[in-house]
Design a protein around this motif. Sequence first.
Motif, PDB file in Angstrom:
ATOM      1  N   UNK A 181       1.030  -1.224   0.118  1.00  0.00           N
ATOM      2  CA  UNK A 181       0.060  -0.065   0.070  1.00  0.00           C
ATOM      3  C   UNK A 181       1.017   1.104  -0.096  1.00  0.00           C
ATOM      4  N   UNK A 182       0.783   2.233  -0.870  1.00  0.00           N
ATOM      5  CA  UNK A 182       1.504   3.434  -1.129  1.00  0.00           C
ATOM      6  C   UNK A 182       0.153   4.713  -0.544  1.00  0.00           C
ATOM      7  N   UNK A 241      -9.741   4.919   1.330  1.00  0.00           N
ATOM      8  CA  UNK A 241      -9.454   6.213   0.884  1.00  0.00           C
ATOM      9  C   UNK A 241      -8.211   6.559   1.218  1.00  0.00           C
ATOM     10  N   UNK A 242      -7.381   7.192   0.298  1.00  0.00           N
ATOM     11  CA  UNK A 242      -6.049   7.567   0.585  1.00  0.00           C
ATOM     12  C   UNK A 242      -4.819   6.516   0.245  1.00  0.00           C
ATOM     13  N   UNK A 243      -5.244   5.267   0.124  1.00  0.00           N
ATOM     14  CA  UNK A 243      -4.458   4.265  -0.121  1.00  0.00           C
ATOM     15  C   UNK A 243      -4.160   3.942  -1.756  1.00  0.00           C
ATOM     16  N   UNK A 244      -3.094   3.611  -2.191  1.00  0.00           N
ATOM     17  CA  UNK A 244      -2.931   3.233  -3.681  1.00  0.00           C
ATOM     18  C   UNK A 244      -1.970   1.959  -3.689  1.00  0.00           C
ATOM     19  N   UNK A 245      -2.095   1.498  -4.934  1.00  0.00           N
ATOM     20  CA  UNK A 245      -1.089   0.388  -5.330  1.00  0.00           C
ATOM     21  C   UNK A 245      -0.472   0.794  -6.820  1.00  0.00           C
ATOM     22  N   UNK A 278      -1.291   8.389 -12.951  1.00  0.00           N
ATOM     23  CA  UNK A 278      -2.057   8.223 -11.562  1.00  0.00           C
ATOM     24  C   UNK A 278      -3.210   7.941 -12.032  1.00  0.00           C
ATOM     25  N   UNK A 279      -4.173   7.112 -11.407  1.00  0.00           N
ATOM     26  CA  UNK A 279      -5.161   6.547 -11.539  1.00  0.00           C
ATOM     27  C   UNK A 279      -6.029   6.638 -10.096  1.00  0.00           C
ATOM     28  N   UNK A 280      -7.184   6.500 -10.159  1.00  0.00           N
ATOM     29  CA  UNK A 280      -8.063   6.458  -8.782  1.00  0.00           C
ATOM     30  C   UNK A 280      -7.310   5.910  -7.608  1.00  0.00           C
ATOM     31  N   UNK A 281      -6.656   4.459  -7.939  1.00  0.00           N
ATOM     32  CA  UNK A 281      -6.353   3.890  -6.853  1.00  0.00           C
ATOM     33  C   UNK A 281      -4.881   3.371  -6.945  1.00  0.00           C
TER      34      UNK A 281
END
Length: 146
Positions: free
Chosen positions: A6-7, A26-30, A102-105
């Motif tokens: 998780x980024x 929300x606020x987590x990305x991969x 960058x995309x939503x997730x």
Amino acid sequence: MELWDVYDINRNKTDRTWVRGKELKSGDFHLVVHVCIFNSNGEMLIQQRQSFKEGWPNLWDLTAGGSALAGDTSQTAAERELYEEIGLKVDFQQVRPHLTINFENGFDDFYLIQEEVQLHMLTLQYEEVQNVKWASKADILTMIKL
């Protein structure tokens, strides 16, 4: 079970992992990687997804791609995905992505590589890929319109 790092929004790894298929907070990305291989004729090596593959079955796609697993860097994920999907070994350790979207997730890293690949030497991953071919820009644009 597949684990992903998780980024945060600034692409810093947190100390957390995420199980593929579960909803990200929300606020987590991969991180996702894509590899586009071109030959000296300007053609791109594209792959056809398996008919039973979830998400876009039978459609043509970039050379290789997928999500980074927990512990992967962008480069190790690109190397792994390329080798798993078409059996091609390329050293990405000194290569930076040419483009990040960058995309939503998360973050999509795109690598553009020039390599003269002999298609008959590739080993296609049965679970993912049913075919590969070289395609010109005109071929690809025509395929998109279909």
